[in-house]
Motif scaffolding. Structure first.
Motif, short mmCIF file in Angstrom:
data_model
loop_
_atom_site.label_atom_id
_atom_site.label_comp_id
_atom_site.label_asym_id
_atom_site.label_seq_id
_atom_site.Cartn_x
_atom_site.Cartn_y
_atom_site.Cartn_z
N SER A 14 0.80 -1.23 0.00
CA SER A 14 0.00 0.00 0.00
C SER A 14 0.83 1.29 0.00
CB SER A 14 -0.97 0.01 1.18
OG SER A 14 -1.92 -1.03 1.03
N PRO A 15 1.86 1.45 0.87
CA PRO A 15 2.65 2.69 0.81
C PRO A 15 3.35 2.88 -0.54
CG PRO A 15 3.10 1.51 2.85
CD PRO A 15 2.30 0.59 1.98
N LEU A 16 3.82 1.78 -1.13
CA LEU A 16 4.45 1.84 -2.45
C LEU A 16 3.45 2.29 -3.51
CD1 LEU A 16 6.91 1.17 -4.35
CD2 LEU A 16 5.88 -1.12 -4.57
N LEU A 17 2.24 1.76 -3.45
CA LEU A 17 1.20 2.14 -4.42
C LEU A 17 0.84 3.62 -4.28
CD1 LEU A 17 -1.18 -0.97 -4.18
CD2 LEU A 17 0.43 -0.43 -6.01
N GLN A 18 0.80 4.11 -3.05
CA GLN A 18 0.51 5.53 -2.83
C GLN A 18 1.62 6.40 -3.40
OE1 GLN A 18 -0.03 5.35 1.42
NE2 GLN A 18 -2.21 4.86 1.27
N PHE A 19 2.86 5.98 -3.21
CA PHE A 19 4.03 6.69 -3.77
C PHE A 19 3.94 6.69 -5.30
CE2 PHE A 19 9.01 6.29 -3.98
CZ PHE A 19 9.08 7.51 -4.65
N ALA A 20 3.61 5.53 -5.88
CA ALA A 20 3.54 5.42 -7.35
C ALA A 20 2.45 6.33 -7.93
CB ALA A 20 3.29 3.97 -7.75
N GLU A 21 1.32 6.41 -7.25
CA GLU A 21 0.23 7.28 -7.74
C GLU A 21 0.68 8.74 -7.75
OE1 GLU A 21 -3.31 6.58 -5.47
OE2 GLU A 21 -3.56 4.54 -6.25
N ALA A 22 1.39 9.14 -6.72
CA ALA A 22 1.87 10.53 -6.64
C ALA A 22 2.99 10.79 -7.65
CB ALA A 22 2.36 10.83 -5.23
N ASP A 23 3.84 9.80 -7.87
CA ASP A 23 4.98 9.97 -8.78
C ASP A 23 4.54 10.01 -10.24
OD1 ASP A 23 8.08 9.80 -9.06
OD2 ASP A 23 7.35 8.22 -10.40
N GLY A 24 3.49 9.26 -10.57
CA GLY A 24 2.96 9.28 -11.94
C GLY A 24 3.93 8.77 -13.00
N GLY A 25 4.86 7.90 -12.60
CA GLY A 25 5.79 7.31 -13.58
C GLY A 25 6.99 8.17 -13.92
N LYS A 26 7.17 9.28 -13.20
CA LYS A 26 8.29 10.18 -13.52
C LYS A 26 9.64 9.57 -13.14
CE LYS A 26 6.80 13.89 -11.33
NZ LYS A 26 5.41 13.59 -10.92
N THR A 27 9.71 8.98 -11.95
CA THR A 27 11.00 8.43 -11.50
C THR A 27 11.02 6.91 -11.47
OG1 THR A 27 10.41 8.48 -9.14
CG2 THR A 27 11.41 10.48 -10.07
N PHE A 28 9.83 6.29 -11.40
CA PHE A 28 9.79 4.82 -11.44
C PHE A 28 8.45 4.32 -11.96
CE2 PHE A 28 7.83 5.68 -7.37
CZ PHE A 28 6.95 4.63 -7.14
N THR A 29 8.47 3.10 -12.49
CA THR A 29 7.24 2.44 -12.92
C THR A 29 7.13 1.12 -12.16
OG1 THR A 29 8.40 1.37 -14.75
CG2 THR A 29 7.26 3.45 -15.23
N LEU A 30 5.91 0.72 -11.89
CA LEU A 30 5.68 -0.52 -11.16
C LEU A 30 5.52 -1.70 -12.14
CD1 LEU A 30 3.17 0.50 -8.34
CD2 LEU A 30 5.61 0.00 -8.12
#
Length: 291
Positions: A14-30
């Motif tokens: 869950s914390p990783l998913l929240q980070f990914a939503e905020a990042d929007g693929g700029k620095t990492f992709t899941l």
């Protein structure tokens, strides 16, 4: 190029998913790895991901067995993982001792489902060299195998399997908590350079810290997990009472590596080299701080 981060889509993420939503693929992709840590390690090896958030024991045993595809760079979950021991809905097996000399289902060789079968065997006093396994890839394959009789049981995280138990597809016959903190972070030594991994871990720490707060646990976390995973609120609250996250994702306690190696060696899953293991060979010291 954004970092490719492999993960298992479970409530722990869950914390990783929240980070990914905020990042929007700029620095990492899941990159989702539904088969678990064995698949994560395979994808690190095959240049399909750069970082993996995965189970402690398979990560450590992989390096102990000679993998050069990754080194540990951080911690993700500091509490043990409660592994449920699952059998088919109509099998004769009623408890863990009934599983002696049977075939255990695993997702992949080198996965958490296999390493924990060795730990279970160690606890039961079984000769671990006699353990028999069948690879079934993912949770659906594992469920099918215990119901068609090709395996006696399999091991998977308690709350992830509970919906299948509640639906009457399988049965719980016991549980085996890990003797170590459950999740760590690993990265490829060259494809994931330190100057990219460090800021990733630093920002992940802020999301982990927020998720771990009393305030978020009371409401926001419950709503997020309910929305993402569809778990009943009572199961989410029960899990939140048991889980803990690190204060700093870029640290690893030295004792965790030593103790995990010790248990895995006693279980017969790894063999120590002459002179023993050196903790430094397991980590990327440019990134992680050993405590």
């Amino acid at each position: 190029m954004p970092l490719r981060v492999g993960y298992v889509r479970e409530h722990f993420s869950s914390p990783l998913l929240q980070f990914a939503e905020a990042d929007g693929g700029k620095t990492f992709t899941l990159v989702e790895c539904p088969s678990g840590t064995g698949q994560l390690i395979s994808r690190l090896t095959n240049d399909e991901i750069d970082i993996a958030i995965a189970l402690t024991d398979p990560l450590i045993s992989g390096i102990a067995k000679g993998s050069e595809a990754y080194r540990l760079v951080g911690s993700y979950v500091t509490t043990p993982l409660n592994w449920a021991v699952i059998t088919g809905k109509d099998t004769k097996f009623q408890s863990i001792p009934d599983l002696k000399d049977t075939t255990i289902g695993i997702s992949r060789y080198g996965s958490g489902s296999q390493t924990m079968a060795y730990v279970m065997g160690l606890q039961q006093g079984w000769p671990t060299e006699d353990l028999k396994f069948q690879v079934n890839n993912d949770i659906r394959g594992l469920i099918n195998s215990v119901n068609d009789g090709s395996t006696s049981a399999f091991m998977w995280e308690w709350f992830t399997t509970k919906p299948f138990v509640d639906a009457g597809e399988v049965r719980f016959i016991g549980s085996v908590p890990t003797p170590w903190p459950s999740w760590m972070i690993a990265a490829h030594p060259t494809r994931a350079p330190s100057d990219l991994v460090k800021p990733f871990l630093s920002t992940l720490t802020t999301y982990v810290t927020a998720f771990d707060s009393e305030e978020k646990r009371a409401q926001d976390n419950v709503e997020f997990i309910k929305d993402k995973f569809g778990y009943p609120e009572e199961d989410i609250n029960a899990w939140l009472k048991t889980v803990g996250y690190p204060k700093d994702c870029a640290t690893i306690p030295t004792e965790v590596i030593k103790e995990t190696l010790s248990v895995l060696e006693k279980a017969g899953f790894i063999k120590s080299p002459e002179g023993g293991f050196s903790v430094s060979q397991f980590v990327n010291s440019d990134v992680v701080t050993l405590t």
